[in-house]
Scaffold this active site. Structure first.
Site, PDB file in Angstrom:
ATOM      1  N   ILE A 146      24.877  26.065   7.078  1.00 25.45           N
ATOM      2  CA  ILE A 146      23.607  25.504   6.751  1.00 25.45           C
ATOM      3  C   ILE A 146      23.655  24.058   7.162  1.00 25.45           C
ATOM      4  O   ILE A 146      22.233  23.708   7.748  1.00 25.45           O
ATOM      5  CB  ILE A 146      23.480  25.724   5.149  1.00 25.45           C
ATOM      6  CG1 ILE A 146      23.262  27.091   4.652  1.00 25.45           C
ATOM      7  CG2 ILE A 146      22.172  24.797   4.774  1.00 25.45           C
ATOM      8  CD1 ILE A 146      23.331  27.316   3.270  1.00 25.45           C
ATOM      9  N   ASP A 155      37.646  12.834   5.671  1.00 27.80           N
ATOM     10  CA  ASP A 155      37.557  13.586   4.710  1.00 27.80           C
ATOM     11  C   ASP A 155      36.535  13.076   3.648  1.00 27.80           C
ATOM     12  O   ASP A 155      37.016  12.038   3.007  1.00 27.80           O
ATOM     13  CB  ASP A 155      38.995  13.649   4.289  1.00 27.80           C
ATOM     14  CG  ASP A 155      39.253  14.382   3.103  1.00 27.80           C
ATOM     15  OD1 ASP A 155      38.288  15.120   2.703  1.00 27.80           O
ATOM     16  OD2 ASP A 155      40.484  14.558   2.608  1.00 27.80           O
ATOM     17  N   ASN A 208      25.513  18.126   2.130  1.00 26.86           N
ATOM     18  CA  ASN A 208      25.602  19.404   2.301  1.00 26.86           C
ATOM     19  C   ASN A 208      27.031  19.828   2.078  1.00 26.86           C
ATOM     20  O   ASN A 208      27.370  21.050   2.165  1.00 26.86           O
ATOM     21  CB  ASN A 208      24.730  19.789   3.491  1.00 26.86           C
ATOM     22  CG  ASN A 208      25.165  21.249   3.871  1.00 26.86           C
ATOM     23  OD1 ASN A 208      24.762  22.197   3.247  1.00 26.86           O
ATOM     24  ND2 ASN A 208      26.020  21.762   4.933  1.00 26.86           N
ATOM     25  N   TYR A 242      33.760  26.318  -8.626  1.00 22.66           N
ATOM     26  CA  TYR A 242      32.603  26.183  -7.346  1.00 22.66           C
ATOM     27  C   TYR A 242      31.348  26.284  -8.226  1.00 22.66           C
ATOM     28  O   TYR A 242      30.434  25.319  -8.015  1.00 22.66           O
ATOM     29  CB  TYR A 242      32.731  27.280  -6.347  1.00 22.66           C
ATOM     30  CG  TYR A 242      31.686  27.360  -5.638  1.00 22.66           C
ATOM     31  CD1 TYR A 242      31.621  26.469  -4.501  1.00 22.66           C
ATOM     32  CD2 TYR A 242      30.734  28.271  -5.677  1.00 22.66           C
ATOM     33  CE1 TYR A 242      30.452  26.403  -3.628  1.00 22.66           C
ATOM     34  CE2 TYR A 242      29.432  28.333  -4.891  1.00 22.66           C
ATOM     35  CZ  TYR A 242      29.503  27.534  -4.058  1.00 22.66           C
ATOM     36  OH  TYR A 242      28.485  27.625  -2.806  1.00 22.66           O
ATOM     37  N   LYS A 292      28.334  23.126  -8.383  1.00 18.89           N
ATOM     38  CA  LYS A 292      26.911  23.304  -7.939  1.00 18.89           C
ATOM     39  C   LYS A 292      25.966  23.170  -8.970  1.00 18.89           C
ATOM     40  O   LYS A 292      24.850  22.706  -8.705  1.00 18.89           O
ATOM     41  CB  LYS A 292      26.743  24.797  -7.348  1.00 18.89           C
ATOM     42  CG  LYS A 292      27.412  25.072  -5.815  1.00 18.89           C
ATOM     43  CD  LYS A 292      26.956  24.073  -4.846  1.00 18.89           C
ATOM     44  CE  LYS A 292      27.954  24.064  -3.687  1.00 18.89           C
ATOM     45  NZ  LYS A 292      27.405  23.146  -2.599  1.00 18.89           N
ATOM     46  N   THR A 347      27.659  32.327   6.444  1.00 18.39           N
ATOM     47  CA  THR A 347      28.211  31.168   7.059  1.00 18.39           C
ATOM     48  C   THR A 347      29.934  31.563   6.830  1.00 18.39           C
ATOM     49  O   THR A 347      30.549  32.583   6.663  1.00 18.39           O
ATOM     50  CB  THR A 347      28.118  29.921   6.471  1.00 18.39           C
ATOM     51  OG1 THR A 347      28.322  30.188   4.969  1.00 18.39           O
ATOM     52  CG2 THR A 347      26.577  29.806   6.096  1.00 18.39           C
TER      53      THR A 347
END
Length: 266
Positions: free
Chosen positions: A19, A64, A91, A156, A160, A191
């Site tokens: 993305i 990083d 992103n 995760y 988000k 992706t």
């Protein structure tokens, strides 16, 4: 101002693939010069070669972004460009699938550092400069996972969720400053995410129905330019998001089935 610097300037983290790469492509096509940042120097250089056109200048930065020093070096690179950041796309990020009791703590802490801490650290100096001059646009790449509990991606999903609510709260704080914030909430997208998250053998990871990252990026940039608060690309994702907001427990159960192996009872 020289012709080279008369164009608006955008910064995209995680811009070497997926993305992020498509966001950079969309921005270049919309008349921006773009700085793409990612960890791997070879990957970011290859992305810049593929993005380079006569219509836009592409610069790169490799560091990083899960480390304080890595973000500081990106901030220094942005400032050394001597140009105001018109668009900032936060992103960069990665995921990790699996039961929390079995997943690697070190990778999860690195995920938090990149997806959350690094995003906050980079946003702070850029948004201060945007507010000082009274203009700018910020895009946070969250996820449809931020609409519901996210079993088997517990850390995760939480990162988000943080980005979603951080972005929406920041948008409210910045009302009337000339700076807008848009949250991108994509569904499963084609992706490298699923390989890196060790999820290629799940139903979601193995599905051929994942979204096109170029279509996701176009929807994101359209929403960003219109000043929308958030965007969920794709009709099926919009429906899923609406259902998950209303019935999070049912959605979590469905997501659980999606993480089972293809052909299993799930």
């Amino acid at each position: 101002m020289s012709a080279e610097t008369s164009k608006p300037f955008a910064v995209v983290t995680g811009g070497s693939n997926g993305i992020g790469f498509e966001l950079a492509r969309e921005l270049i096509g919309s008349g921006y010069d773009v700085l793409i940042a990612a960890q791997d120097e070879g990957h970011v250089a290859d992305a810049a070669r593929r993005l380079s056109t006569e219509d836009g200048k592409v610069s790169t930065h490799a560091s990083d972004l899960s480390s304080e020093a890595g973000v500081d070096s990106l901030v220094a690179a942005i400032r050394s460009a001597g140009r105001p950041v018109d668009v900032l796309c936060i992103n960069a990020g990665f995921g990790l699938g699996g039961a929390f009791v079995e997943t690697d703590l070190g990778r999860e802490l690195a995920m938090i550092d990149l997806n959350v801490r690094g995003a906050v650290q980079l946003t702070k100096p850029v948004v201060k400069e945007m507010v000082a001059r009274g203009s700018g646009r910020i895009l946070f790449t969250s996820s449809i996972a931020a609409s519901m509990p996210d079993p088997f991606e517990a850390v995760y999903g939480a990162t988000k969720m943080f980005l979603r609510w951080f972005g929406e709260a920041l948008r409210s704080e910045l009302k009337d400053t000339g700076v807008t914030v848009t949250v991108l909430m994509p569904g499963p997208t084609e992706t490298d995410f699923f390989r890196r998250a060790e999820m290629l053998d799940t139903k979601i990871g193995a599905s051929n129905g994942k979204d096109d990252p170029a279509a996701v990026a176009k929807a994101a940039l359209d929403a960003l330019q219109s000043g929308s608060d958030k965007v969920v690309p794709g009709v099926k994702n919009k429906v899923m998001s609406a259902v998950t907001e209303a019935l999070p427990d049912m959605a979590a159960a469905a997501l659980h089935r999606g993480f089972s192996k293809p052909g299993s009872a799930g």
